[in-house]
Design an enzyme around this catalytic site. Structure first.
Site, PDB file in Angstrom:
ATOM      1  N   TYR A  71       0.724  -1.288  -0.147  1.00 53.39           N
ATOM      2  CA  TYR A  71      -0.006  -0.074  -0.021  1.00 53.39           C
ATOM      3  C   TYR A  71       0.957   1.249  -0.052  1.00 53.39           C
ATOM      4  CZ  TYR A  71      -4.382  -2.414   0.013  1.00 53.39           C
ATOM      5  OH  TYR A  71      -5.456  -3.128  -0.357  1.00 53.39           O
ATOM      6  N   GLN A 105     -15.317   2.883  -6.934  1.00 53.64           N
ATOM      7  CA  GLN A 105     -14.665   1.909  -6.341  1.00 53.64           C
ATOM      8  C   GLN A 105     -13.132   2.047  -6.098  1.00 53.64           C
ATOM      9  OE1 GLN A 105     -15.470  -1.789  -8.412  1.00 53.64           O
ATOM     10  NE2 GLN A 105     -16.442  -0.685  -9.790  1.00 53.64           N
ATOM     11  N   ASN A 106     -12.648   3.123  -6.785  1.00 56.81           N
ATOM     12  CA  ASN A 106     -11.293   3.486  -6.524  1.00 56.81           C
ATOM     13  C   ASN A 106     -10.948   4.160  -5.097  1.00 56.81           C
ATOM     14  OD1 ASN A 106     -11.147   2.783  -9.240  1.00 56.81           O
ATOM     15  ND2 ASN A 106     -11.444   4.919 -10.055  1.00 56.81           N
ATOM     16  N   HIS A 123     -15.189   1.598  -1.448  1.00 52.96           N
ATOM     17  CA  HIS A 123     -13.934   1.069  -1.045  1.00 52.96           C
ATOM     18  C   HIS A 123     -13.010   1.609  -0.437  1.00 52.96           C
ATOM     19  CE1 HIS A 123     -14.951  -2.188  -4.796  1.00 52.96           C
ATOM     20  NE2 HIS A 123     -15.881  -2.370  -3.567  1.00 52.96           N
ATOM     21  N   GLY A 190     -15.367   2.471 -16.617  1.00 55.71           N
ATOM     22  CA  GLY A 190     -14.010   1.728 -16.254  1.00 55.71           C
ATOM     23  C   GLY A 190     -13.843   0.832 -15.325  1.00 55.71           C
ATOM     24  N   THR A 191     -15.045   0.167 -15.441  1.00 54.36           N
ATOM     25  CA  THR A 191     -15.077  -1.070 -14.470  1.00 54.36           C
ATOM     26  C   THR A 191     -15.139  -2.415 -15.002  1.00 54.36           C
ATOM     27  OG1 THR A 191     -16.108  -2.028 -12.274  1.00 54.36           O
ATOM     28  CG2 THR A 191     -17.570  -0.857 -13.927  1.00 54.36           C
ATOM     29  N   SER A 192     -14.526  -3.461 -14.571  1.00 53.42           N
ATOM     30  CA  SER A 192     -14.932  -4.960 -15.346  1.00 53.42           C
ATOM     31  C   SER A 192     -15.898  -5.630 -14.762  1.00 53.42           C
ATOM     32  CB  SER A 192     -13.682  -5.706 -14.872  1.00 53.42           C
ATOM     33  OG  SER A 192     -13.318  -5.579 -13.306  1.00 53.42           O
ATOM     34  N   ALA A 234     -11.986   6.295 -21.408  1.00 60.03           N
ATOM     35  CA  ALA A 234     -12.738   7.398 -20.776  1.00 60.03           C
ATOM     36  C   ALA A 234     -12.143   8.934 -20.930  1.00 60.03           C
ATOM     37  CB  ALA A 234     -12.835   7.162 -19.115  1.00 60.03           C
TER      38      ALA A 234
END
Ligand code: BV8
Length: 251
Positions: A71, A105-106, A123, A190-192, A234
């Protein structure tokens, strides 16, 4: 006119009738800021580690120093990153709507840095810390050589992010579902569409009757639910979308 142009015009029309907008973003919107996505091959340093293991309480218990260093490495890289035209386009679009929520989610704080408001970080945020056992918020890291450092209660300090197998913050979930259930237009960028519960957000909006616009260079499980699919990065697609939308507003 290319297919993408036609799709952008379709998306502009949907935004033209929108009153309540949710934008949901994943790692892909930060790719053009130089932050690798989870699907990208990690940089050589971490090539032998699985993010799903490192981003988990089990991974932290097993090797707190390793997870802490992962991290710290990401925090340094993210700290040097800047919002890209995709982040700025979303911040600009927000000016045209009274009801506009950004669910991300970032953990990279780039939407806030780009000027977006009403952000739900489902998140967490890599620049916030808490202790592992008691979740005490840590305002200032202790100035000691422990890796990871320790909370005054003795527990190890960790990033204030949601790991795999951990519940999302109740407040973030409540705000997310409230905005998804009232929105009439959702932009998914931009999310899977693999990690739940965030991957289920477009279906919540669809059930509430919303139109879904997806922006991604590749098709995802969300694409089949989308009313419009803008196939592209994006950082290129969103500025064009917002510019064309603004033209309709100035006519
Ligand atoms: C939960 C923060 C209840 C940390 C993240 C078995 C055991 C335990 C749990 C589970 C299980 N099976 C399923 C689960 C639930 C699990 C899950 O969904 N797993 C998946 C893998 C199946 N979910 C959870 O654990 C969640 N909690 O469910 O709690 C519970 C509790 C116990 C047991 C069961 C359930 C918590 C999930 C949160 C994990 N934390 N991040 C950190 O960042 O370090 S997840 C992390 O990965 C991201 O936040 C994001 O959510 C996900 C990656 O997805 P994306 O953001 O979509 O990024 P990705 O790289 O995948 O895709 C990038 C996309 O961008 C691609 O589509 C690409 O085409 C596109 N792209 C590329 N370039 C561009 C672009 N798009 C636009 N422009 C470009 N230029």
């Amino acid at each position: 006119m290319s297919d993408l142009d036609k799709s952008i015009d379709g998306a502009v029309k949907l935004l033209g009738t929108a009153r309540s907008v949710v934008v949901s973003t994943g790692a892909g919107i930060s790719k053009e800021s130089g932050i690798p996505t989870f699907r990208d091959a990690p940089n050589a340093l971490w090539a032998n580690y699985d993010p799903q293991t490192l981003a988990s309480p089990e991974g932290f218990r097993q090797d707190p120093a390793l997870v802490w260093r992962w991290y710290e490495d990401r925090r340094r890289m993210i700290g040097a990153a800047k919002p890209n035209p995709g982040h700025f386009a979303i911040a600009k679009l927000q000016e045209f709507f009274d009801d506009f929520v950004v669910i991300t989610q970032n953990i990279d704080d780039l939407h806030r840095k780009a000027g977006s408001q009403n952000i739900v970080e489902v998140h967490g945020n890599v620049f916030r810390y808490k202790c592992f056992d008691m979740e005490h918020p840590i305002e200032e890291l202790p100035d000691d050589d422990n890796v990871p450092p320790k909370c005054s209660c003795g527990s190890l300090i960790r990033p204030d992010v949601v790991w795999f197998g951990e519940m999302l913050p109740a407040s973030a979930l409540e705000r997310s579902f409230a905005s998804l259930e009232r929105c009439d237009t959702m932009l998914v960028v931009g999310t899977s569409g693999i990690v739940y519960p965030a991957a289920g957000f477009p279906a919540v909006a669809k059930r509430a009757g919303a139109n879904v616009i997806e922006v991604n260079p590749e098709a995802t499980p969300i694409t089949m639910e989308a009313d419009v699919f803008l196939k592209g990065p994006a950082g290129e697609v969103l500025p064009v979308l917002v510019e064309r939308f603004m033209e309709t507003r100035s006519e």
